[in-house]
Design a protein around this motif. Structure first.
Motif, PDB file in Angstrom:
ATOM      1  N   ALA A 108       0.829  -1.204   0.000  1.00  0.00           N
ATOM      2  CA  ALA A 108       0.000   0.000   0.000  1.00  0.00           C
ATOM      3  C   ALA A 108       0.865   1.256   0.000  1.00  0.00           C
ATOM      4  CB  ALA A 108      -0.943  -0.004   1.203  1.00  0.00           C
ATOM      5  N   SER A 109       1.998   1.219   0.694  1.00  0.00           N
ATOM      6  CA  SER A 109       2.875   2.388   0.719  1.00  0.00           C
ATOM      7  C   SER A 109       3.530   2.622  -0.643  1.00  0.00           C
ATOM      8  CB  SER A 109       3.945   2.235   1.794  1.00  0.00           C
ATOM      9  OG  SER A 109       4.931   1.297   1.402  1.00  0.00           O
ATOM     10  N   LEU A 111       1.957   1.899  -3.555  1.00  0.00           N
ATOM     11  CA  LEU A 111       0.905   2.297  -4.481  1.00  0.00           C
ATOM     12  C   LEU A 111       0.368   3.700  -4.223  1.00  0.00           C
ATOM     13  CD1 LEU A 111      -1.140  -1.029  -4.657  1.00  0.00           C
ATOM     14  CD2 LEU A 111       0.385  -0.081  -6.394  1.00  0.00           C
ATOM     15  N   PHE A 112       0.370   4.140  -2.995  1.00  0.00           N
ATOM     16  CA  PHE A 112      -0.237   5.419  -2.650  1.00  0.00           C
ATOM     17  C   PHE A 112       0.806   6.367  -2.080  1.00  0.00           C
ATOM     18  CE2 PHE A 112      -3.477   2.132  -2.152  1.00  0.00           C
ATOM     19  CZ  PHE A 112      -4.409   2.584  -3.069  1.00  0.00           C
ATOM     20  N   ARG A 113       0.627   7.649  -2.363  1.00  0.00           N
ATOM     21  CA  ARG A 113       1.528   8.683  -1.851  1.00  0.00           C
ATOM     22  C   ARG A 113       0.785   9.546  -0.838  1.00  0.00           C
ATOM     23  NH1 ARG A 113       6.308   7.133  -3.417  1.00  0.00           N
ATOM     24  NH2 ARG A 113       6.454   6.710  -5.632  1.00  0.00           N
ATOM     25  N   PRO A 114       0.973   9.293   0.448  1.00  0.00           N
ATOM     26  CA  PRO A 114       0.272  10.128   1.433  1.00  0.00           C
ATOM     27  C   PRO A 114       0.857  11.534   1.457  1.00  0.00           C
ATOM     28  CG  PRO A 114       1.745   8.603   2.515  1.00  0.00           C
ATOM     29  CD  PRO A 114       1.780   8.269   1.055  1.00  0.00           C
ATOM     30  N   ARG A 115      -0.024  12.502   1.659  1.00  0.00           N
ATOM     31  CA  ARG A 115       0.408  13.898   1.750  1.00  0.00           C
ATOM     32  C   ARG A 115      -0.150  14.507   3.022  1.00  0.00           C
ATOM     33  NH1 ARG A 115      -1.888  15.395  -3.792  1.00  0.00           N
ATOM     34  NH2 ARG A 115      -1.421  13.372  -4.617  1.00  0.00           N
TER      35      ARG A 115
END
Length: 118
Positions: A108-109, A111-115
């Motif tokens: 998940a880390s 595939l997705f870019r947390p902001r």
């Protein structure tokens, strides 16, 4: 009927945890620890296995079930490895779930870019 029982049981456990979060000053980490420790205590008292048999996956999947799995592993580990089983047994019993959480969390880390919220 089994699916409905599992869904309602798991939902009730989650609803109780949400009520604890909303109505008390407990932080999420403390509620999670409370659920795991409660599962261990209920397993040690012999109350969780009948509940697990009745509720199925609704009782096995939440953190209460994880605590019960840890307890069963420690109990088995003490029987086979003695004192070392206290540390080894719980990890051995729950290793598949822990590994899956790590692998899927890592994926998940990627595939997705947390902001950060501004």
């Amino acid at each position: 009927m089994e699916y409905l029982k599992a869904f309602l049981t798991g939902g009730l456990i989650c609803a109780l945890a949400q009520i604890l979060l909303d109505r008390t000053k407990l932080m999420p980490g403390r509620v999670m620890v409370l659920l795991v420790v409660s599962g261990c205590i209920l397993g040690a008292a012999g109350l969780y296995p009948p509940f697990l048999e009745w509720a199925g996956a609704g009782a096995a999947v939440p953190l209460l079930g994880f605590g019960n799995t840890l307890w069963k592993g420690v109990k088995e580990g003490i029987g086979t490895d003695g004192f070392l089983g206290i540390f080894k047994g719980g990890l051995t019993a729950s290793s598949a779930g822990i590994a899956a959480a790590l692998v899927f969390g890592y994926l998940a880390s990627l595939l997705f870019r947390p902001r950060m919220k501004r």
